[in-house]
Design an enzyme around this catalytic site. Structure first.
Site: not given
Ligand code: ASP
Length: 355
Positions: A220, A250-251, A271, A274
């Protein structure tokens, strides 16, 4: 005598008024000088996870470092020339989205159905305006669509097909899904699916503790910036988690979890895993600890990333900048692709724990 006394009081009053006027003038002048003297700065990430030196080739590491440098330099130039924080954030993220190295835009991971579903969000610290898109499949640079949602719609978050209909009204071209195909990401999906099948064949629950599955998300991208006018902005863009299903979100597109910016405190991009970042409201929580508890940016970031998120069982990291230009790059994983550049143009790039 009374006449002289009255005259004396008038005289004192005039002097007092003048003093007050001067103070007011000095006050606004020093405010102005402060505003003009604002440092500026920018910080980025390209994902956090089990990024270990021993699993990295020299050429791949060089490629990551050079792309991080290219991206942050673009944003830094914008800020140096007096551009605004939001523009610096989006133009920087565009470079990372266009690179196959990161799990965003071109390099987005695959869903269980072998498609790519992208999420992104932005927030403007000056106005507290925000925009986000989730689950788009035909948008080359989702961060730009998040900005369009913020600027040109009455909404904060649009998803899926509707977001793409809106994109067309904004003049976005729909990109063929084949653009998002990269062999590396496709192989990761097949690997995870094979593992999943093997586990299910043996009647085992698929474990999200499996290091490969757990790290199937990293890459991300995100950016936080402070401009010369003292305005903060943050943005985050992702392909989410490899093998995600059921339109999992996700977040990254969730304001307060993946992205938050407030001129009163800081700008943050997250990141990590999430599901945990949503539950811990990571980005907002860092800002809230500064606003309500008076913590410094670094104290707030370590409180959330080193204590709150791991206590829930999650992992990941953040990059953030406060309204004075202090920066935090905090993570509880083995590594996080990251870079920071201050007003003097000093550049710090890191991948592993200490370098
Ligand atoms: N936070 C992102 C998600 O969960 C993935 C990541 O940041 O690695 O979609």
């Amino acid at each position: 005598m009374r006449k002289y006394l009255a005259l004396f009081f008038v005289f004192v009053l005039i002097i007092a008024c003048n003093e007050q006027k001067n103070e007011a003038l000095n006050g606004s002048e020093s405010e102005k000088t402060e505003a003009e003297d604002h440092g500026f700065g920018i910080v980025i990430h390209g994902g956090a996870g089990t990024i270990l030196k021993e699993n990295m080739t020299d050429s791949l590491e060089a490629a990551y470092r050079s792309k991080l440098k290219e991206a942050i330099t673009v944003g830094h130039e914008i800020l140096k020339n007096g551009g605004n924080a939001m523009e610096a954030v989006t133009k920087t993220i565009n470079i990372l989205e266009d690179s196959p190295l990161f799990n965003a835009g071109k390099g987005a991971v695959f869903t269980h159905e072998e498609t790519n579903e992208l999420d992104a969000s932005v927030m403007d610290g000056a106005t507290l305006n925000a925009g986000a898109v989730a689950g788009v499949t035909h948008i080359k640079n989702p961060i730009d669509l998040a900005v369009a949602v913020m600027d040109n719609s009455d909404h904060v978050m649009l998803s899926g097909k509707g977001a793409e209909v809106f994109a067309q009204t904004q003049g976005f071209e729909l990109t063929a899904p084949s653009y998002f195909y990269t062999e590396k990401r496709f192989r990761s999906l097949q690997y995870i699916k094979d593992k999943e099948k093997a586990q299910l064949d043996h009647d085992q629950k698929v474990s999200f503790e499996d290091p490969f599955i757990k790290d199937s998300k990293f890459g991300t991208v995100g950016c936080a910036a402070l401009d010369k006018n003292g305005n903060l902005a943050a943005g985050t863009s992702t392909g989410g988690m490899t093998n995600k299903r059921w339109n999992r979100i996700g977040d990254a597109p969730i304001i307060g979890a993946g992205t938050y910016a407030n001129n009163a405190t800081c700008a943050v991009s997250s990141t990590g895993w999430g599901e945990y970042f949503i539950r811990a409201m990571v980005a907002y929580d860092i800002s809230a600890l500064m606003e309500y508890k008076g913590l410094s940016l670094q104290e707030a970031a370590s409180e959330v990333i080193q204590k709150k998120v791991p206590a829930l069982g999650g992992d990941g990291g953040i990059v953030a900048i406060d309204n004075k230009g202090n920066v935090a790059m905090e993570f509880n994983t083995a590594g996080m692709y990251r870079a920071h550049m201050n007003a003097a143009g000093e550049l710090v790039i890191g991948i592993y724990k200490n370098h």
